[in-house]
Structures are given as C-alpha cells and as structure tokens.
Scaffold this motif. Structure first.
Motif, PDB file in Angstrom:
ATOM      1  N   SER A  47       1.904   3.627   2.397  1.00  0.00           N
ATOM      2  CA  SER A  47       3.369   3.793   1.779  1.00  0.00           C
ATOM      3  C   SER A  47       4.084   4.899   2.052  1.00  0.00           C
ATOM      4  N   PRO A  48       4.596   5.176   3.367  1.00  0.00           N
ATOM      5  CA  PRO A  48       5.083   6.502   3.735  1.00  0.00           C
ATOM      6  C   PRO A  48       6.461   6.507   2.628  1.00  0.00           C
ATOM      7  N   LYS A  49       6.745   5.817   1.752  1.00  0.00           N
ATOM      8  CA  LYS A  49       7.986   6.240   0.826  1.00  0.00           C
ATOM      9  C   LYS A  49       7.485   7.230  -0.140  1.00  0.00           C
ATOM     10  N   GLY A  50       6.205   7.166  -0.512  1.00  0.00           N
ATOM     11  CA  GLY A  50       5.586   7.994  -1.221  1.00  0.00           C
ATOM     12  C   GLY A  50       5.892   7.921  -2.687  1.00  0.00           C
ATOM     13  N   THR A  51       6.417   6.621  -3.252  1.00  0.00           N
ATOM     14  CA  THR A  51       6.427   6.756  -4.615  1.00  0.00           C
ATOM     15  C   THR A  51       5.127   5.673  -5.224  1.00  0.00           C
ATOM     16  N   VAL A  52       4.968   5.777  -6.491  1.00  0.00           N
ATOM     17  CA  VAL A  52       4.018   5.038  -7.077  1.00  0.00           C
ATOM     18  C   VAL A  52       4.951   3.728  -7.940  1.00  0.00           C
ATOM     19  N   PRO A  53       4.122   2.728  -8.299  1.00  0.00           N
ATOM     20  CA  PRO A  53       2.676   2.385  -7.914  1.00  0.00           C
ATOM     21  C   PRO A  53       2.954   1.776  -6.318  1.00  0.00           C
ATOM     22  N   VAL A  54       1.560   2.025  -5.804  1.00  0.00           N
ATOM     23  CA  VAL A  54       1.181   1.242  -4.677  1.00  0.00           C
ATOM     24  C   VAL A  54      -0.243   0.595  -4.727  1.00  0.00           C
ATOM     25  N   LEU A  55      -0.044  -0.650  -4.664  1.00  0.00           N
ATOM     26  CA  LEU A  55      -1.328  -1.675  -4.528  1.00  0.00           C
ATOM     27  C   LEU A  55      -1.857  -1.645  -3.248  1.00  0.00           C
ATOM     28  N   ASN A  56      -3.184  -1.561  -3.112  1.00  0.00           N
ATOM     29  CA  ASN A  56      -3.843  -2.137  -1.949  1.00  0.00           C
ATOM     30  C   ASN A  56      -4.999  -3.161  -2.072  1.00  0.00           C
ATOM     31  N   VAL A  57      -4.780  -4.206  -1.736  1.00  0.00           N
ATOM     32  CA  VAL A  57      -5.731  -5.468  -1.967  1.00  0.00           C
ATOM     33  C   VAL A  57      -6.123  -5.874  -0.558  1.00  0.00           C
ATOM     34  N   ASP A  58      -7.460  -5.596  -0.309  1.00  0.00           N
ATOM     35  CA  ASP A  58      -8.028  -6.126   1.078  1.00  0.00           C
ATOM     36  C   ASP A  58      -6.999  -5.915   2.167  1.00  0.00           C
ATOM     37  N   GLY A  59      -6.208  -4.828   2.287  1.00  0.00           N
ATOM     38  CA  GLY A  59      -5.394  -4.479   3.258  1.00  0.00           C
ATOM     39  C   GLY A  59      -4.010  -4.731   3.220  1.00  0.00           C
ATOM     40  N   GLN A  60      -3.981  -5.746   1.922  1.00  0.00           N
ATOM     41  CA  GLN A  60      -2.600  -6.116   1.649  1.00  0.00           C
ATOM     42  C   GLN A  60      -1.799  -5.019   0.728  1.00  0.00           C
ATOM     43  N   VAL A  61      -0.704  -4.482   1.218  1.00  0.00           N
ATOM     44  CA  VAL A  61      -0.052  -3.268   0.480  1.00  0.00           C
ATOM     45  C   VAL A  61       1.044  -3.775  -0.216  1.00  0.00           C
ATOM     46  N   ILE A  62       1.285  -3.556  -1.392  1.00  0.00           N
ATOM     47  CA  ILE A  62       2.500  -3.987  -2.446  1.00  0.00           C
ATOM     48  C   ILE A  62       2.791  -2.828  -3.133  1.00  0.00           C
ATOM     49  N   GLU A  63       4.141  -2.336  -2.849  1.00  0.00           N
ATOM     50  CA  GLU A  63       4.900  -0.944  -3.102  1.00  0.00           C
ATOM     51  C   GLU A  63       5.578  -1.204  -4.090  1.00  0.00           C
ATOM     52  N   GLU A  64       6.119  -2.321  -4.563  1.00  0.00           N
ATOM     53  CA  GLU A  64       7.141  -2.377  -5.545  1.00  0.00           C
ATOM     54  C   GLU A  64       6.453  -2.915  -6.930  1.00  0.00           C
ATOM     55  N   SER A  65       6.889  -2.249  -7.865  1.00  0.00           N
ATOM     56  CA  SER A  65       5.959  -2.563  -9.433  1.00  0.00           C
ATOM     57  C   SER A  65       6.265  -3.949  -9.830  1.00  0.00           C
ATOM     58  N   LEU A  66       7.508  -4.601  -9.514  1.00  0.00           N
ATOM     59  CA  LEU A  66       7.666  -6.091 -10.075  1.00  0.00           C
ATOM     60  C   LEU A  66       6.701  -6.993  -9.059  1.00  0.00           C
ATOM     61  N   GLU A  67       6.965  -6.580  -7.779  1.00  0.00           N
ATOM     62  CA  GLU A  67       5.899  -7.667  -6.820  1.00  0.00           C
ATOM     63  C   GLU A  67       4.298  -7.345  -7.291  1.00  0.00           C
ATOM     64  N   ILE A  68       3.940  -6.324  -7.750  1.00  0.00           N
ATOM     65  CA  ILE A  68       2.641  -5.984  -8.207  1.00  0.00           C
ATOM     66  C   ILE A  68       2.361  -6.892  -9.473  1.00  0.00           C
ATOM     67  N   MET A  69       3.580  -6.812 -10.379  1.00  0.00           N
ATOM     68  CA  MET A  69       3.219  -7.457 -11.773  1.00  0.00           C
ATOM     69  C   MET A  69       3.266  -9.118 -11.218  1.00  0.00           C
ATOM     70  N   GLN A  70       3.945  -9.532 -10.270  1.00  0.00           N
ATOM     71  CA  GLN A  70       3.968 -10.925  -9.828  1.00  0.00           C
ATOM     72  C   GLN A  70       2.721 -11.327  -9.154  1.00  0.00           C
ATOM     73  N   TRP A  71       2.407 -10.372  -8.310  1.00  0.00           N
ATOM     74  CA  TRP A  71       0.812 -10.614  -7.701  1.00  0.00           C
ATOM     75  C   TRP A  71      -0.072 -10.744  -8.817  1.00  0.00           C
ATOM     76  N   ALA A  72      -0.242  -9.938  -9.725  1.00  0.00           N
ATOM     77  CA  ALA A  72      -1.241 -10.009 -10.648  1.00  0.00           C
ATOM     78  C   ALA A  72      -1.257 -11.578 -11.490  1.00  0.00           C
ATOM     79  N   LEU A  73       0.026 -11.744 -11.713  1.00  0.00           N
ATOM     80  CA  LEU A  73       0.210 -12.947 -12.568  1.00  0.00           C
ATOM     81  C   LEU A  73      -0.046 -14.145 -11.815  1.00  0.00           C
TER      82      LEU A  73
END
Length: 197
Positions: A47-73
């Motif tokens: 994630s070149p933008k360099g801000t947290v959070p960054v989630l890596n799941v099996d090579g899928q990179v999710i860089e926005e917190s709300l998208e990480i939340m939605q992915w988890a749910l």
C-alpha cells in the motif's frame, strides 16, 4: 484462507475500528504494529499510500478501514452488526468520516488551523454529537438495541473528540453519548483490541 495480516497503529481510530471488526468476526489475523516514523517496507510495497490500516489476505490487499470492517463481517457477523444492510448504517458512518472527522481534526489540532478558535471547531463538531445524543434518546446504541457497525465505526472518533478536553466532555449535556462511549470503552471487545502486544 491463510492467516490475515493487518498493519495497524494502536491509537489510530481507523486502525482501531478495523481491529474491532476483525476480532468480532473471529477472523484469524496477525497484527503488525507500525511505527509511523519508520513504516515497514513490506507495508509500503502493499500500500504505497503508507497509512494504516492495511489488511493482506491471501494476496488481496484492503487499504480502507471501512472496507476491512465490511470484509470481516462478510466472513462472520454473529450479532447482526450490518442490521440486514440498513442504509442508515452507512449514512451515519459517511457523516462521521467526512464532516465530523474534518471538525475533529481542527478541534484536536487547533494550533495548526488558526483561522478559527478551538471552541469554534468544537462547536461545529458538537452538531454531530447532538445528532448522536438524539439517536440514543430511546436506546443504548445508535441504530438498534445492540451494537452495530455504526457504533463500532464511530466510537473511536467520538473517543478521540472526548479526549481532547475530558473535563469539557464530562460536563457537556451529552449524557446519553457519555454513557454510550463508556460502555464501549469498558467492553471486552474494545479492551481486547487495545491490549499492548
């Protein structure tokens, strides 16, 4: 699915809410605490933008917190945080992330924004606090009788606002919001995601 990897910063409200959803959903995740002054090259490569959070799941990179939340749910939502897809959830989060966060930044760092006083920035943020107070008039949580994605996405930011001047917040008229925030801060879920590794 292999173990997910989350690049996080403990006190960042965006990272905080990502950790909340991942812990709640029971997704196995390894958390890498990032020093904002020395960001790991592996994170910047993902994630070149360099801000947290960054989630890596099996090579899928999710860089926005709300998208990480939605992915988890999407993996597991045992207590119906999504409220069956109620659009009010995302409308409230959008208002938090766009308007309230704008005023929060200026209130918290008023010396960087000398165009107005700290009190004026606080007053602008209070419009959102009053909206939340009104939502809490008849129930313990913002949109339902149990925590939802909206509660968990907003609480880290309300916490930050409250901590700018704790004495002011404690004396403010937002008594329902104060109780809501206290329940969040004392919840086993919040305590677990804030524990120092």
């Amino acid at each position: 699915m292999s173990e997910a990897l989350l690049y996080s910063f403990r006190r960042c409200p965006y990272a905080m809410r990502a950790r909340l959803a991942l812990r709640y959903s029971g997704v196995p995740v390894r958390i890498v605490e990032v020093s904002l002054k020395a960001k790991p090259a592996e994170m910047l490569a993902l994630s070149p933008k360099g801000t947290v959070p960054v989630l890596n799941v099996d090579g899928q990179v999710i860089e926005e917190s709300l998208e990480i939340m939605q992915w988890a749910l999407a993996q597991h939502d045992p207590d119906n945080w999504l409220l069956q897809g109620d659009p009010a959830v995302f409308a409230l989060i959008a208002e938090n992330d766009q308007d309230f966060k704008y005023h929060l930044n200026r209130y918290k760092y008023a010396e960087r924004y000398p165009e107005h006083s700290m009190e004026q920035y606080r007053a602008e943020g209070e419009l959102f606090l009053q909206k939340l107070e009104d939502l809490l008039a008849d129930r313990a949580y913002l949109l339902a009788d149990h925590p939802s994605l909206a509660d968990m996405a907003l609480a880290p930011f309300v916490r930050q606002f409250a901590h700018v001047d704790r004495a002011w917040f404690a004396a403010s008229p937002y008594t329902q919001l104060q109780a809501w925030l206290q329940r969040f801060l004392e919840s086993p879920l919040f305590i677990s995601v804030m524990a120092k590794a």
